[in-house]
Design a protein around this motif. Structure first.
Motif, PDB file in Angstrom:
ATOM      1  N   GLU A  14       0.804  -1.218   0.000  1.00  0.00           N
ATOM      2  CA  GLU A  14       0.000   0.000   0.000  1.00  0.00           C
ATOM      3  C   GLU A  14       0.838   1.271   0.000  1.00  0.00           C
ATOM      4  O   GLU A  14       2.050   1.247   0.227  1.00  0.00           O
ATOM      5  CB  GLU A  14      -0.932  -0.002   1.217  1.00  0.00           C
ATOM      6  CG  GLU A  14      -1.949  -1.141   1.185  1.00  0.00           C
ATOM      7  CD  GLU A  14      -2.832  -1.154   2.411  1.00  0.00           C
ATOM      8  OE1 GLU A  14      -2.495  -0.467   3.393  1.00  0.00           O
ATOM      9  OE2 GLU A  14      -3.854  -1.854   2.386  1.00  0.00           O
ATOM     10  N   VAL A  15       0.143   2.405  -0.232  1.00  0.00           N
ATOM     11  CA  VAL A  15       0.761   3.716  -0.165  1.00  0.00           C
ATOM     12  C   VAL A  15       0.270   4.431   1.088  1.00  0.00           C
ATOM     13  O   VAL A  15      -0.747   4.074   1.674  1.00  0.00           O
ATOM     14  CB  VAL A  15       0.450   4.563  -1.417  1.00  0.00           C
ATOM     15  CG1 VAL A  15       1.002   3.896  -2.669  1.00  0.00           C
ATOM     16  CG2 VAL A  15      -1.052   4.813  -1.559  1.00  0.00           C
ATOM     17  N   PHE A  16       1.003   5.443   1.491  1.00  0.00           N
ATOM     18  CA  PHE A  16       0.697   6.223   2.689  1.00  0.00           C
ATOM     19  C   PHE A  16      -0.365   7.262   2.353  1.00  0.00           C
ATOM     20  O   PHE A  16      -0.209   8.044   1.418  1.00  0.00           O
ATOM     21  CB  PHE A  16       1.981   6.899   3.171  1.00  0.00           C
ATOM     22  CG  PHE A  16       1.876   7.534   4.533  1.00  0.00           C
ATOM     23  CD1 PHE A  16       1.926   6.773   5.685  1.00  0.00           C
ATOM     24  CD2 PHE A  16       1.751   8.912   4.658  1.00  0.00           C
ATOM     25  CE1 PHE A  16       1.852   7.354   6.935  1.00  0.00           C
ATOM     26  CE2 PHE A  16       1.679   9.506   5.896  1.00  0.00           C
ATOM     27  CZ  PHE A  16       1.734   8.727   7.038  1.00  0.00           C
ATOM     28  N   GLU A  17      -1.475   7.283   3.139  1.00  0.00           N
ATOM     29  CA  GLU A  17      -2.599   8.167   2.860  1.00  0.00           C
ATOM     30  C   GLU A  17      -2.950   9.008   4.083  1.00  0.00           C
ATOM     31  O   GLU A  17      -2.429   8.788   5.177  1.00  0.00           O
ATOM     32  CB  GLU A  17      -3.813   7.344   2.425  1.00  0.00           C
ATOM     33  CG  GLU A  17      -3.581   6.559   1.145  1.00  0.00           C
ATOM     34  CD  GLU A  17      -4.807   5.772   0.720  1.00  0.00           C
ATOM     35  OE1 GLU A  17      -5.351   6.071  -0.355  1.00  0.00           O
ATOM     36  OE2 GLU A  17      -5.215   4.875   1.472  1.00  0.00           O
ATOM     37  N   ASP A  70       3.940  13.436   3.012  1.00  0.00           N
ATOM     38  CA  ASP A  70       4.064  12.051   2.534  1.00  0.00           C
ATOM     39  C   ASP A  70       2.712  11.528   2.054  1.00  0.00           C
ATOM     40  O   ASP A  70       2.635  10.807   1.055  1.00  0.00           O
ATOM     41  CB  ASP A  70       4.592  11.146   3.658  1.00  0.00           C
ATOM     42  CG  ASP A  70       5.994  11.498   4.080  1.00  0.00           C
ATOM     43  OD1 ASP A  70       6.822  11.776   3.199  1.00  0.00           O
ATOM     44  OD2 ASP A  70       6.260  11.503   5.288  1.00  0.00           O
ATOM     45  N   ALA A  71       1.650  11.894   2.764  1.00  0.00           N
ATOM     46  CA  ALA A  71       0.313  11.461   2.363  1.00  0.00           C
ATOM     47  C   ALA A  71      -0.092  12.118   1.049  1.00  0.00           C
ATOM     48  O   ALA A  71      -0.701  11.483   0.188  1.00  0.00           O
ATOM     49  CB  ALA A  71      -0.694  11.794   3.459  1.00  0.00           C
ATOM     50  N   ALA A  72       0.227  13.402   0.885  1.00  0.00           N
ATOM     51  CA  ALA A  72      -0.110  14.099  -0.349  1.00  0.00           C
ATOM     52  C   ALA A  72       0.622  13.489  -1.540  1.00  0.00           C
ATOM     53  O   ALA A  72       0.084  13.423  -2.649  1.00  0.00           O
ATOM     54  CB  ALA A  72       0.234  15.582  -0.219  1.00  0.00           C
ATOM     55  N   ALA A  73       1.837  13.015  -1.296  1.00  0.00           N
ATOM     56  CA  ALA A  73       2.627  12.397  -2.368  1.00  0.00           C
ATOM     57  C   ALA A  73       2.256  10.937  -2.587  1.00  0.00           C
ATOM     58  O   ALA A  73       2.749  10.323  -3.537  1.00  0.00           O
ATOM     59  CB  ALA A  73       4.113  12.502  -2.034  1.00  0.00           C
ATOM     60  N   ARG A  74       1.390  10.373  -1.719  1.00  0.00           N
ATOM     61  CA  ARG A  74       1.031   8.955  -1.779  1.00  0.00           C
ATOM     62  C   ARG A  74       2.293   8.087  -1.883  1.00  0.00           C
ATOM     63  O   ARG A  74       2.417   7.218  -2.741  1.00  0.00           O
ATOM     64  CB  ARG A  74       0.077   8.687  -2.947  1.00  0.00           C
ATOM     65  CG  ARG A  74      -1.301   9.308  -2.734  1.00  0.00           C
ATOM     66  CD  ARG A  74      -2.226   9.044  -3.917  1.00  0.00           C
ATOM     67  NE  ARG A  74      -2.372   7.634  -4.223  1.00  0.00           N
ATOM     68  CZ  ARG A  74      -3.164   6.794  -3.569  1.00  0.00           C
ATOM     69  NH1 ARG A  74      -3.884   7.237  -2.563  1.00  0.00           N
ATOM     70  NH2 ARG A  74      -3.261   5.526  -3.921  1.00  0.00           N
ATOM     71  N   ALA A  75       3.202   8.344  -0.960  1.00  0.00           N
ATOM     72  CA  ALA A  75       4.462   7.614  -0.948  1.00  0.00           C
ATOM     73  C   ALA A  75       4.222   6.145  -0.608  1.00  0.00           C
ATOM     74  O   ALA A  75       3.452   5.838   0.312  1.00  0.00           O
ATOM     75  CB  ALA A  75       5.405   8.225   0.089  1.00  0.00           C
ATOM     76  N   PRO A  76       4.849   5.215  -1.326  1.00  0.00           N
ATOM     77  CA  PRO A  76       4.753   3.800  -0.928  1.00  0.00           C
ATOM     78  C   PRO A  76       5.245   3.634   0.507  1.00  0.00           C
ATOM     79  O   PRO A  76       6.245   4.229   0.904  1.00  0.00           O
ATOM     80  CB  PRO A  76       5.675   3.087  -1.924  1.00  0.00           C
ATOM     81  CG  PRO A  76       5.715   3.989  -3.123  1.00  0.00           C
ATOM     82  CD  PRO A  76       5.640   5.382  -2.564  1.00  0.00           C
ATOM     83  N   GLN A  81       7.454  -3.472  -2.708  1.00  0.00           N
ATOM     84  CA  GLN A  81       6.059  -3.034  -2.713  1.00  0.00           C
ATOM     85  C   GLN A  81       5.214  -4.140  -3.328  1.00  0.00           C
ATOM     86  O   GLN A  81       5.199  -4.341  -4.541  1.00  0.00           O
ATOM     87  CB  GLN A  81       5.882  -1.729  -3.485  1.00  0.00           C
ATOM     88  CG  GLN A  81       4.470  -1.156  -3.328  1.00  0.00           C
ATOM     89  CD  GLN A  81       4.293   0.189  -3.989  1.00  0.00           C
ATOM     90  OE1 GLN A  81       5.142   0.617  -4.770  1.00  0.00           O
ATOM     91  NE2 GLN A  81       3.194   0.867  -3.697  1.00  0.00           N
ATOM     92  N   GLY A  82       4.529  -4.870  -2.501  1.00  0.00           N
ATOM     93  CA  GLY A  82       3.718  -5.998  -2.957  1.00  0.00           C
ATOM     94  C   GLY A  82       3.159  -6.738  -1.762  1.00  0.00           C
ATOM     95  O   GLY A  82       3.256  -6.294  -0.618  1.00  0.00           O
TER      96      GLY A  82
END
Length: 497
Positions: free
Chosen positions: A231-234, A248-254, A272-273
């Protein structure tokens, strides 16, 4: 866009037995004031974690800069202010004396007279005292593990007050001494050197996983660490994880990249998986087969996949319970007890996708396209009630909706959110078990350790020794497991992993 406090408000509302709206109003009117003795080892690290933990609630927060010999460094104050702003820029951390009534928390052994609770790391553990109770002489310098545990424990004490927990649902323990490495011993006695990370996997980069990463960073751990999460950071993660900011949430960083960026002194292998993806890469010789797994996953199915790695030792952390305030450690072996012994599958329960379909009316084929954000077109054909539930979620990936639907408080909902301070205590148990098992401080049967942060750790009541379940696959498929482990060992040796 304002900071999303929905998860912390949901947890607090359930614990207090009030509506989310009532709790939110209470939190906004709550004041918490912090002070610290910066000269004590581990106290600055404790204060850093404590400020971030409390900023993850919509409260009014201030820090006393101190005076004379107890004055906090200006660079530290600026760092704390920036850290708080990264979580919520609309509620800045105030530096200065407290104005009006406030809950005063102190980091150190000599709290001011108006401090309600004080806490300090002692080695890998924590000592906490309420007003009127003296600290003993500390046994050891506070470590990064002790600092996170001290901050999480102090946050838990604040939680009881600012959330307004009703009588009978919590205990105020005026004296608490606890070590996650040796739960039955006094803090500061476990002084084994930190093992180097060698063939270690962090499975899951959520609330517990980021708590583990925070501890490893403060412990200045070295070596190599593989991390896996799909997942990505939200936005909702900002107030429930131990690391990560609004940016980090705005960038949807993994999430795996977030961990890698945080652990600069460790060679991080980000994947990432899913756990299944990682297993396939292990069998292909592309990533190391882990000797040790540190688990921070949130579903039975994912834990079962984690067990299929058949690592030498798996240390699984969890949070849950009726209010989301219960945490646990599960120690597992490929020969049993394994994670399947601890977590049995419920084949009669509907899947997450089916529950989402039932809650929203979204077709299962649309839910299957999980990475695609919800659009206005997806609302067509829904009932008025379903539209009311789904409309606020337009723009978010469908795969994340199962958790967000839980935030609406629908009857029968089983979603249990976790606050950072709860997950951090689970992470402390996991890290403490790693230190204890790798150094030989703890041997013998695998353990399950569980307690509720509302009542605190009770070493005489919270630990069970676990044996394998007779019908579990770890007992019925021993030959197959041995062959898999031998094959993976051969692949590792041939590839030099």
């Amino acid at each position: 866009m304002s900071t999303d406090y929905s998860r912390s408000v949901l947890l607090g509302g359930r614990a207090a037995g009030v509506t989310n709206g009532a709790l939110l109003a209470r939190l906004r009117n709550s004041r918490v004031h912090l002070s610290a003795e910066a000269h004590l080892p581990g106290s600055v690290e404790t204060l850093r974690v404590l400020v971030c933990n409390l900023r993850r609630w919509p409260i009014q927060l201030s820090v006393d800069p101190g005076s004379r010999t107890q004055q906090l460094d200006q660079d530290l104050l600026e760092e704390l202010t920036a850290a708080a702003a990264g979580i919520d820029p609309d509620r800045p951390l105030r530096i200065g004396p407290v104005h009006g009534e406030a809950l005063h928390l102190h980091v150190g052994t000599r709290p001011p007279a108006d401090a309600s609770v004080a806490g300090v790391p002692d080695g890998h553990g924590v000592r906490l005292r309420h007003r009127g109770h003296r600290f003993p002489r500390l046994n050891a310098a506070g470590t990064g593990l002790g600092a996170v545990l001290a901050a999480a424990t102090l946050t838990g004490e604040a939680f009881k007050t600012v959330a307004g927990l009703p009588a009978g649902t919590f205990v105020r323990r005026p004296v608490l001494d606890f070590c996650p490495v040796l739960p039955g011993e006094q803090p500061g006695l476990a002084t084994a050197s930190l093992p180097r990370l060698d063939r270690v996997l962090l499975g899951g980069c959520g609330a517990i996983g980021t708590g583990i990463a925070s501890i490893l960073g403060l412990l200045r751990a070295t070596g190599e660490l593989a991390v896996v999460d799909k997942e990505v950071f939200e936005d909702p993660n900002v107030t429930s994880y131990s690391i990560g900011t609004r940016a980090d949430a705005a960038a949807r960083a993994p999430k795996v990249d977030l961990i890698a960026t945080h652990l600069t002194q460790i060679d991080v292998i980000p994947v990432q998986g899913t756990i299944q993806d990682y297993i396939e890469r292990v069998d292909a010789g592309a990533v190391p087969w882990p000797r040790l797994v540190l688990g921070g996953l949130d579903s039975v199915e994912a834990r079962h996949d984690l067990q299929r790695l058949h690592a030498d030792l798996t240390l699984d952390g969890s949070t849950g319970g009726p209010a989301g305030t219960t945490l646990a450690l599960h120690e597992a072996l490929p020969t049993g007890p394994c994670l399947r012994c601890y977590f049995t599958a419920d084949h009669t329960a509907p899947s997450a996708e089916q529950r989402l379909h039932q809650a929203t009316g979204l077709p299962l084929q649309r839910i299957a396209r999980g990475e695609q954000p919800l659009t206005e077109a997806d609302l067509e054909g829904l009932t008025d009630e379903q539209r009311q539930t789904v409309a606020p979620l337009v723009g978010k990936p469908v795969c994340g909706l199962i958790n967000l639907i839980g935030l609406t408080g629908e009857p029968g909902d089983t979603y249990r959110p976790s606050a950072a301070f709860v997950a951090q205590q689970a992470a402390c148990l996991v890290t403490g078990a790693w230190i204890a098992r790798s150094s030989g401080l703890v041997t013998g049967p695998m353990r399950r350790i569980e307690y509720d942060v509302r009542f605190g750790p009770r070493p005489d009541q919270m630990t069970d020794e676990r044996l394998p379940s007779p019908g579990c696959g770890c007992q019925t498929d021993t030959r197959l497991i041995s062959r898999i482990r031998a094959t993976r060992g051969a692949v590792r040796q041939a590839r030099g992993l």
